[in-house]
Design an enzyme around this catalytic site. Structure first.
Site, PDB file in Angstrom:
ATOM      1  N   HIS A  37       3.583  -2.771  -4.007  1.00  0.00           N
ATOM      2  CA  HIS A  37       3.070  -3.962  -3.432  1.00  0.00           C
ATOM      3  C   HIS A  37       3.185  -5.043  -4.561  1.00  0.00           C
ATOM      4  O   HIS A  37       3.341  -6.267  -4.289  1.00  0.00           O
ATOM      5  CB  HIS A  37       1.380  -3.712  -3.475  1.00  0.00           C
ATOM      6  CG  HIS A  37       1.058  -2.654  -2.443  1.00  0.00           C
ATOM      7  ND1 HIS A  37       0.506  -1.654  -2.824  1.00  0.00           N
ATOM      8  CD2 HIS A  37       1.063  -2.778  -1.008  1.00  0.00           C
ATOM      9  CE1 HIS A  37      -0.002  -0.902  -1.612  1.00  0.00           C
ATOM     10  NE2 HIS A  37       0.395  -1.699  -0.609  1.00  0.00           N
ATOM     11  N   GLN A  61      -5.320   1.076  13.177  1.00  0.00           N
ATOM     12  CA  GLN A  61      -3.872   1.432  13.143  1.00  0.00           C
ATOM     13  C   GLN A  61      -4.004   3.089  12.673  1.00  0.00           C
ATOM     14  O   GLN A  61      -3.007   3.693  12.412  1.00  0.00           O
ATOM     15  CB  GLN A  61      -3.223   0.645  12.170  1.00  0.00           C
ATOM     16  CG  GLN A  61      -3.449   0.683  10.601  1.00  0.00           C
ATOM     17  CD  GLN A  61      -2.600  -0.131   9.980  1.00  0.00           C
ATOM     18  OE1 GLN A  61      -2.659  -1.503   9.808  1.00  0.00           O
ATOM     19  NE2 GLN A  61      -1.643   0.403   9.221  1.00  0.00           N
ATOM     20  N   GLN A 148      10.536  -2.375   2.988  1.00  0.00           N
ATOM     21  CA  GLN A 148      11.459  -1.692   3.708  1.00  0.00           C
ATOM     22  C   GLN A 148      11.170  -0.288   3.972  1.00  0.00           C
ATOM     23  O   GLN A 148      11.537   0.474   4.901  1.00  0.00           O
ATOM     24  CB  GLN A 148      12.903  -1.790   3.076  1.00  0.00           C
ATOM     25  CG  GLN A 148      13.991  -0.891   3.870  1.00  0.00           C
ATOM     26  CD  GLN A 148      14.205  -1.193   5.299  1.00  0.00           C
ATOM     27  OE1 GLN A 148      14.095  -2.424   5.703  1.00  0.00           O
ATOM     28  NE2 GLN A 148      14.644  -0.243   5.955  1.00  0.00           N
ATOM     29  N   ASP A 150       8.421   0.842   5.188  1.00  0.00           N
ATOM     30  CA  ASP A 150       7.987   1.060   6.569  1.00  0.00           C
ATOM     31  C   ASP A 150       8.695   0.268   7.550  1.00  0.00           C
ATOM     32  O   ASP A 150       8.475  -0.738   8.072  1.00  0.00           O
ATOM     33  CB  ASP A 150       6.615   0.491   6.465  1.00  0.00           C
ATOM     34  CG  ASP A 150       5.437   1.091   5.463  1.00  0.00           C
ATOM     35  OD1 ASP A 150       5.395   2.181   5.782  1.00  0.00           O
ATOM     36  OD2 ASP A 150       5.088   0.320   4.410  1.00  0.00           O
ATOM     37  N   SER A 186       0.691   4.230  -1.125  1.00  0.00           N
ATOM     38  CA  SER A 186      -0.875   4.519  -1.330  1.00  0.00           C
ATOM     39  C   SER A 186      -1.212   5.946  -1.131  1.00  0.00           C
ATOM     40  O   SER A 186      -2.111   6.253  -1.797  1.00  0.00           O
ATOM     41  CB  SER A 186      -1.559   3.683  -0.656  1.00  0.00           C
ATOM     42  OG  SER A 186      -1.208   2.297  -0.781  1.00  0.00           O
TER      43      SER A 186
HETATM   44  O1  PAF Z   1       1.850  -1.876   5.640  1.00  0.00           O
HETATM   45  C1  PAF Z   1       0.569  -1.784   5.549  1.00  0.00           C
HETATM   46  O2  PAF Z   1       0.103  -1.882   4.488  1.00  0.00           O
HETATM   47  C2  PAF Z   1      -0.265  -2.143   6.802  1.00  0.00           C
HETATM   48  O3  PAF Z   1       0.247  -1.535   8.004  1.00  0.00           O
HETATM   49  C3  PAF Z   1      -0.217  -3.677   7.279  1.00  0.00           C
HETATM   50  C4  PAF Z   1       0.904  -4.370   7.449  1.00  0.00           C
HETATM   51  C5  PAF Z   1      -0.892  -4.269   5.787  1.00  0.00           C
HETATM   52  C6  PAF Z   1      -1.142  -3.949   8.466  1.00  0.00           C
HETATM   53  O4  PAF Z   1      -2.437  -3.496   8.274  1.00  0.00           O
END
Ligand code: PAF
Length: 284
Positions: A37, A61, A148, A150, A186
């Site tokens: 991040h 999600q 990338q 994800d 994470s």
């Molecule tokens: O990649 C993430 O942390 C999450 O899927 C996101 C893009 C913040 C959406 O909740």
């Protein structure tokens, strides 16, 4: 650095920033920040006047309630980290701010959302697409930064911003890895020391396939089989999927040609599901 909890406050700040013609960068996160991040934040800092990081563990999600409950959360230490990285605003709304009572609108990107991660986690990409749409509409950034690692999420978000006419540029940053090669996530914090050590099987398999590709192997199932064998050789791993796919559509490919192609893998170590990918033939 200001921490914003209310959507109305975020709207009015983003209106002010637009009036001032600032280049605004958004780094959407679910918190539990790690070096991956922070790399996105650094990239945003370099190319934007104002950097906003959102921290929101998005319930829509998660298809598994236990996974949502287990997801690591620590806003205080995340905010302290972000202050060190010269972030201007942290947008950390409650669930009710993002999904107020009665909220019933979802965004669904057909085609890309059903396969791979979408098949293993039904509804996952509907939740991602919905929250990213809400965040982009609230912050209205010039650029939004994603990792990338994800890859399917990136494909979904690029499709949705193009289809819905968002002007935000989607900036994709290469996967940041631990010294062992394990992709930063994470979820790594949830692994035991032994699982963490053995989880390198994923990237080792992917790297073996990439070497074979560089040596001339173009048959997708041979490449996928190499990754599968390496992951399955690890007793602590439970393979979820390996696939060779088009980077944009995430659809499977038999023979690798000119389109940018990924080899993607997902595996469980205990309850923890890890994903990773490598680009076989980078085009730019
Ligand atoms: O990649 C993430 O942390 C999450 O899927 C996101 C893009 C913040 C959406 O909740």
């Amino acid at each position: 650095m200001e921490i914003i909890n209310r959507r109305q406050r975020m709207f009015s700040i983003s209106r002010k920033l637009r009036r001032e013609e600032k280049v605004v960068g958004l780094v959407p996160t679910m918190g539990a920040l790690h070096a991956g991040h922070l790399k996105l934040v650094e990239e945003a800092r370099q190319s934007c006047d104002v950097v906003i990081v959102s921290i929101f563990v998005n319930p829509t999600q998660f298809n598994d309630k236990g996974d949502l409950e287990r997801y690591p959360r620590d806003l205080t230490s995340d905010a302290a980290l972000l202050a060190d990285y010269d972030v201007d605003y942290v947008f950390a709304p409650d669930v009710e701010e993002i999904y107020p009572e009665g909220s019933s609108t979802y965004v669904y990107v057909e085609g890309i959302s059903e396969c791979l991660e979408g098949a293993s986690r039904p509804g996952h990409f509907r939740g991602v697409a919905t929250v990213v749409t809400i965040l982009l509409n609230t912050v209205r950034p010039d650029k939004a930064f994603f990792g990338q690692k994800d890859a399917q999420q990136v494909a979904v978000i690029k499709r949705l911003t193009s289809d819905l006419g968002f002007e935000t540029e989607i900036v994709v940053i290469p996967t940041i890895r631990e010294a062992s090669g394990l992709a930063m996530s994470s979820r790594n914090a949830l692994l035991t020391d032994e699982q963490r050590e053995k989880a390198v099987a994923i990237i080792e398999g992917l790297r073996e396939a990439k070497i074979a590709f560089k040596k001339g192997e173009r048959n997708a199932s041979n490449l996928a089989e190499m990754v599968q064998k390496r992951i399955e050789s690890e007793p602590l791993a439970r393979l979820d999927h390996v696939a060779v796919v088009d980077r944009e559509t995430m659809q499977p490919i038999d023979k690798i040609g000119d389109n940018e192609t990924l080899i993607v893998a997902a595996a469980y170590f205990g309850e923890v599901r890890l994903i990773d990918n490598v680009i076989l033939n980078r085009m730019q």
